[in-house]
Design a protein around this motif. Structure first.
Motif, PDB file in Angstrom:
ATOM      1  N   GLU B   7     -16.621 -15.958 -22.464  1.00  8.42           N
ATOM      2  CA  GLU B   7     -18.973 -16.046 -22.972  1.00  8.42           C
ATOM      3  C   GLU B   7     -18.399 -16.628 -24.895  1.00  8.42           C
ATOM      4  OE1 GLU B   7     -17.161 -13.924 -20.790  1.00  8.42           O
ATOM      5  OE2 GLU B   7     -18.570 -13.070 -19.011  1.00  8.42           O
ATOM      6  N   GLU B  11     -20.367 -20.055 -25.763  1.00  7.28           N
ATOM      7  CA  GLU B  11     -21.434 -19.903 -26.985  1.00  7.28           C
ATOM      8  C   GLU B  11     -21.416 -20.495 -27.928  1.00  7.28           C
ATOM      9  OE1 GLU B  11     -23.521 -16.020 -26.297  1.00  7.28           O
ATOM     10  OE2 GLU B  11     -24.130 -16.936 -25.188  1.00  7.28           O
ATOM     11  N   ASP B  26     -24.294 -27.671 -21.762  1.00  7.17           N
ATOM     12  CA  ASP B  26     -24.277 -26.673 -20.693  1.00  7.17           C
ATOM     13  C   ASP B  26     -22.755 -26.584 -20.890  1.00  7.17           C
ATOM     14  OD1 ASP B  26     -23.787 -28.771 -19.067  1.00  7.17           O
ATOM     15  OD2 ASP B  26     -25.210 -27.025 -17.052  1.00  7.17           O
ATOM     16  N   VAL B 162     -17.446 -18.824 -16.086  1.00  8.52           N
ATOM     17  CA  VAL B 162     -18.881 -18.507 -16.646  1.00  8.52           C
ATOM     18  C   VAL B 162     -19.462 -19.897 -16.624  1.00  8.52           C
ATOM     19  CG1 VAL B 162     -19.301 -18.271 -18.746  1.00  8.52           C
ATOM     20  CG2 VAL B 162     -16.917 -16.887 -17.671  1.00  8.52           C
ATOM     21  N   TYR B 163     -20.653 -19.755 -16.866  1.00 10.37           N
ATOM     22  CA  TYR B 163     -21.669 -20.846 -17.197  1.00 10.37           C
ATOM     23  C   TYR B 163     -22.787 -20.604 -18.185  1.00 10.37           C
ATOM     24  CZ  TYR B 163     -24.975 -24.073 -16.022  1.00 10.37           C
ATOM     25  OH  TYR B 163     -25.868 -25.289 -16.789  1.00 10.37           O
ATOM     26  N   ALA B 164     -22.681 -20.875 -19.175  1.00  6.48           N
ATOM     27  CA  ALA B 164     -23.752 -21.162 -20.199  1.00  6.48           C
ATOM     28  C   ALA B 164     -24.768 -22.188 -20.187  1.00  6.48           C
ATOM     29  CB  ALA B 164     -22.811 -20.277 -21.411  1.00  6.48           C
ATOM     30  N   SER B 165     -25.951 -22.642 -20.719  1.00  8.65           N
ATOM     31  CA  SER B 165     -26.692 -23.186 -20.502  1.00  8.65           C
ATOM     32  C   SER B 165     -27.131 -23.365 -22.350  1.00  8.65           C
ATOM     33  CB  SER B 165     -27.221 -24.087 -19.670  1.00  8.65           C
ATOM     34  OG  SER B 165     -28.177 -23.549 -19.727  1.00  8.65           O
ATOM     35  N   LEU B 170     -26.473 -17.241 -19.113  1.00  8.31           N
ATOM     36  CA  LEU B 170     -25.157 -16.799 -19.206  1.00  8.31           C
ATOM     37  C   LEU B 170     -24.852 -16.337 -18.431  1.00  8.31           C
ATOM     38  CD1 LEU B 170     -22.460 -17.161 -20.824  1.00  8.31           C
ATOM     39  CD2 LEU B 170     -22.792 -14.637 -21.895  1.00  8.31           C
ATOM     40  N   SER B 172     -22.069 -15.091 -15.022  1.00  7.68           N
ATOM     41  CA  SER B 172     -20.284 -14.900 -14.545  1.00  7.68           C
ATOM     42  C   SER B 172     -19.804 -14.060 -13.200  1.00  7.68           C
ATOM     43  CB  SER B 172     -19.618 -14.583 -15.820  1.00  7.68           C
ATOM     44  OG  SER B 172     -19.587 -12.860 -15.480  1.00  7.68           O
ATOM     45  N   GLY B 301     -26.486 -23.085 -13.125  1.00  9.40           N
ATOM     46  CA  GLY B 301     -26.778 -21.695 -12.871  1.00  9.40           C
ATOM     47  C   GLY B 301     -28.289 -21.739 -11.684  1.00  9.40           C
TER      48      GLY B 301
END
Lengths: 483, 450
Positions: B7, B11, B26, B162-165, B170, B172, B301
């Motif tokens: 995570e 970021e 992302d 884990v996916y964050a954009s 955020l 997981s 996401g």
């Protein structure tokens, strides 16, 4: 870069990158090949892949992928232990070595292993300019020209997709027989797909090529435009293709890529692992007639700049030229270290793996049939009613019963010795140990494919080449719809 | 190498991308371990342990896109990756359809779909070896004609995704998977045949017993002995559940947004039209608890859901991610599939037809002469036209019974006509795989042989 420099440079690259030393490698390999093990090696890989895709008239996607990792292998008899990680540290390598060693039933003390730098026997693809270093603008411009050229060719071409992929792979292999060898393996590939539309009809055509070559390979003699034209023409021709016939027919295969026949019909069945385990339809048949006397089939990993070529295989063995079938007689198998040792046969330089995350297996390199004496015209004229297949998609084989398929994407009827109408794609099916016995004519026009082949086995993909002269097969089942 | 949580790394990368000019970005990061063991003729043949950790970054500089991936998690490498990816994006052409999914489509909470079995942490190579050995032993002992084996394999593994954009999402999840398979070889009168059977599941204890897997593998292999060609003809063709699933995969390819906007699908313009008989309904459902194709959110996401692709024979929904949806003036269906190294693509989650009422025996009963398909080989499908021609292995049907094995034949037709020509759907649906089907009967296809 000279060859000597390149080996030393490759070794230096990996040792620096991962904070290792040659003596540490010796310890790891020595620890892995404890008393009950026959062989151990460690394989490092650092791979950069860059790709650009064109669709709807614009290059709208660019990708860059950097992967790295190492795998430790221990071989004991016919057992293999393998552990790999993309987090390459001394601790992880030692852990991998212990994990892989668990395959040997009893552990023993480490063996002293000393590795000596080894030069690859070949220097098949040292490039003065890596395609990775070509200006991005030039790569984009090439793709844009493909789009313009295809649409200009015919107004029925409604969309064009093209992908340029550039790979640069560094490998370093240290084996417990006391060698360390590195290689720098470039790979370039261009694929073009055109969609043609006419009223309600819609079709596609695909072509491309590449190899372990510089970027200029694509522009030399306007190769990329020839490939584009071929893809577009295939789509246009297929718009009016008639249903393919169904049943056993005389088939003429064109030169080049139709060599995928050999890859499926005999190549896989002659890989050492299947023959050692007696699971191949060719097992125990060395010296027997498995093809017509017109057929000589070889696997050659040493052809300059070819997609299927390697200086050393993925176990560090120099690649070679292996005669598989000589004038119809089965002569040889393709081997990796483990299977060659267990079968008491020579190494052939065919131990390959997709990446550091995979266990090596016997695999093909460039597999082709040597030229014969007939002209392509004579061969076509000799057929009253049959099928001419110019281009294929892929194929597959069941090595145990020997049945193989390969699917034509561009084919025509032959009527009274003339190529007539285009027919829809169809799958051809035959039996590996029988199909080549029906080869009644072999052309003088041997060609290797353009450099797009990828072979899958047990979940691992590796780049390969095929080649064929025009040949006539007297009877193979064609899977069309017209009865 | 850093031991930072994924995570934090994600970021950090998003921030670096912003600093180098990304207007949106992302990250998908994944880590996992897996184990596989192979046994052949009772002896351990292979033991393999894998550890993977890598991530992919997608950046948008206004409407231009680039994607990159790496396994090098050092801070310097990540910052360099962000910089290079932004530079790469600047050279690609602006694409008005590019962009992240709208915030409304994102998963608001991460549902626990029971995709993770903690047994994956404690399963040992010895357990796997024992399972594989037992399955192979049953297959080898089933009949004296089973003389050899390609081996049996047990595998287990877990992944954490884990996916964050840059929209602030955020999320997981963890998943696990186990499988057991065996490939026996049978010999009779100089002819050799192999076949296989397997079990796969997200929970270790839900795997089929090794005895059941071995027995089924032996049966499937033995029934192929003595296979022959048949004469070329047109007959009804019945697909067993394994091969019927491949028909669904072809359908999935044709309803993928990418195939549609590229003009590479035989189902272009067919939305809302009848493409199959009334009794055929096909779902893609990413929300099934514990299923192999489930996930709480897709590769962008977006929350997964149950889509009826075909409802009572009518094509109701395409399968879309954000990009292909925009190209088709539609909305994502939560089917973005994403490997770290590539742009999102459309993928199925759990794809299956609603089961019918007839048992496989009942379906066969009405057929005087036909083909029962148990294996298909080759790639003879033209996605643009639906023209279909593949190598087949199976049993010849005579008077409603499986009479004798056949091989070295092809079956050919056109996928659209094949779907329209479905005459029966079996009651034998089991979700053994992410794409599953019961027995399916098609009224008429060309079988090419002698």
């Amino acid at each position: 870069m000279s060859q000597t420099q390149s080996v030393a440079a490759t070794e230096r690259f990996f040792l620096d990158r991962f904070g290792l030393s040659e003596s540490l490698l010796e310890q790891i390999v020595g620890g892995a090949v404890a008393r009950k093990a026959d062989y151990a090696d460690v394989y490092f890989e650092f791979r950069t892949v860059e790709s650009f895709s064109l669709e709807d008239g614009i290059v709208k996607k660019a990708n860059k992928n950097v992967s790295q990792g190492a795998g430790v292998r221990v071989v004991a008899g016919d057992k293999t232990g393998y552990a790999h990680s993309d987090d390459v540290t001394v601790e992880n390598l030692q852990l991998a070595s212990r994990t892989a060693q668990a395959i040997a039933q009893q552990g023993g003390p480490s063996q002293a292993v000393s590795v000596r730098g080894q030069q690859p026997t070949h220097d098949l693809y040292t490039l003065a300019h890596s395609p990775l270093d070509v200006a991005l603008g030039d790569k984009i411009a090439l793709l844009n020209q493909i789009d313009i050229a295809a649409r200009r060719l015919d107004s029925r071409i409604k969309n064009v997709f093209a992908t340029l992929a550039v790979e640069h792979k560094l490998v370093l292999i240290a084996g417990s027989t006391g060698f360390i060898v590195g290689d720098v393996q470039p790979l370039l590939r261009l694929n073009v797909t055109c969609i043609a539309e006419e009223g309600q009809l819609r079709q596609h055509g695909t072509y491309g090529g590449g190899g372990r070559v510089e970027f200029d390979f694509l522009t030399d003699g306007e190769r990329y435009l020839r490939w584009t034209r071929t893809a577009a023409e295939q789509a246009l021709r297929n718009l009016h293709a008639v249903d393919a016939p169904a049943g056993s027919l005389t088939v003429v295969l064109g030169p080049g890529w139709p060599g995928v026949l050999l890859h499926e019909a005999v190549g896989h069945g002659l890989e050492g692992d299947f023959n050692r385990k007696q699971t191949s339809a060719f097992a125990g048949r060395l010296g027997e007639q498995v093809a017509s006397p017109l057929c000589t089939v070889v696997d050659d990993g040493t052809i300059r700049n070819r997609r299927g070529s390697l200086n050393v295989d993925d176990e560090g063995t120099p690649t070679g030229r292996t005669v598989l079938i000589e004038k119809g007689i089965l002569r040889g198998y393709l081997q990796d270290r483990m299977n060659a040792r267990l079968m008491g046969m020579p190494l052939t330089g065919n131990g390959r793996r997709e990446s550091f995350a995979h266990i090596p297996m016997p695999r093909m390199t460039n597999t082709f049939m040597l030229a014969g004496e007939s002209t392509p015209d004579e061969i076509i004229r000799s057929v009253d009613r049959g099928l001419y297949a110019a281009h294929f998609g892929g194929g597959q084989v069941d090595i145990t019963n020997g049945k193989f398929v390969f699917s034509a994407t561009e084919a025509y009827l032959i009527e009274n010795g003339q190529i007539t109408q285009p027919v829809k794609g169809a799958t051809l099916i035959g039996s590996g140990p029988e199909a080549l016995k029906r080869v009644s004519m072999v052309g003088n026009d041997m060609q290797l494919d353009e450099g797009v082949g990828t072979c899958g086995k047990d979940g691992q993909s590796v780049p390969v080449g095929v080649g064929l002269p025009t040949i006539r097969i007297d009877g193979i089942t064609v899977g069309g719809t017209r009865t | 190498m850093s031991a930072q949580p994924l995570e934090e790394i994600a970021e950090l990368l998003l921030k670096a991308a912003r600093q180098h000019g990304a207007t949106a970005a992302d990250v998908v990061a994944a880590e996992g371990d897996s184990l596989s063991v192979g046994v052949r003729l009772g002896e351990v043949e292979k033991l393999k342990q894998s550890r993977a950790k890598h991530l992919g970054l997608r950046v948008f500089v206004n409407q231009s896109t680039a994607i990159s991936a790496t396994a090098d998690f050092s801070r310097e490498a990540l910052v360099k990756l962000a910089e290079e990816t932004c530079a790469l994006a600047r050279i690609t052409a602006p694409d008005p359809f590019a962009g992240l999914p709208p915030a409304d489509d994102l998963a608001r909470e991460i549902l626990d779909l029971e995709l993770y079995d903690p047994d994956v942490e404690t399963v040992t190579p010895e357990h796997g070896i024992a399972q594989a050995r037992a399955a192979e032993a049953v297959a080898l002992g089933a009949d004296p004609r089973i003389t050899n084996s390609e081996g049996a394999e047990f595998s287990s593994g877990y992944d954490r995704v884990v996916y964050a954009s840059s929209t602030g999402f955020l999320g997981s999840y963890r998943d696990s998977g186990f499988s057991l398979s065996v490939v026996p070889i049978a010999t009779e009168n100089g002819g050799m045949q192999r076949d296989y059977w397997y079990s796969s599941h997200r929970r270790l204890r839900a795997l089929e017993e090794p005895e059941a897997v071995g027995r089924k593998a032996a049966q499937r292999t033995l029934r192929r002995l003595g296979a022959r060609q048949v004469d070329t003809c047109e007959v009804p063709v019945v697909f067993d559940p394994e091969t019927a699933a491949s028909l669904l995969r072809h359908l999935a390819g044709a309803v993928s947004g990418y195939a549609l906007y590229k003009g590479s699908s035989f189902l272009i313009g067919k939305l809302g039209q009848t493409i199959a008989p009334e009794f055929l309904t096909i779902y893609d459902d990413g929300t099934l608890v514990g299923a192999l194709g489930s996930k709480p959110f897709d590769g962008e996401g977006v929350i997964t859901r149950r889509n009826a692709v075909v409802e009572k024979g009518v094509l109701r929904s395409y399968l879309l991610d954000t990009y292909s949806a925009r190209k088709l003036d539609s909305r994502t269906t939560g089917n973005a599939s994403r490997s770290v190294a590539d742009a999102p693509h459309v993928g199925t989650t759990n794809l299956f037809p609603a089961a019918g009422e007839q048992s496989p025996e009942e379906i066969l009963r009405g057929i005087p002469k036909g083909l029962y398909v148990t294996e298909l080989i080759g790639m003879g499908v033209n996605p643009v036209t639906g023209d279909y021609s593949r190598g087949a292995v199976g049993q010849w049907i005579v008077d409603g019974e499986l009479a004798y094995p056949v091989e070295e034949i092809t079956i050919a037709g056109n996928l659209l006509q094949m779907f329209q020509g479905i005459e029966a759907i079996g009651s034998d649906l089991e979700l053994r795989h992410s794409v599953s089907a019961p027995t399916i009967k098609i009224g008429r296809m060309t079988v090419a042989g002698r």
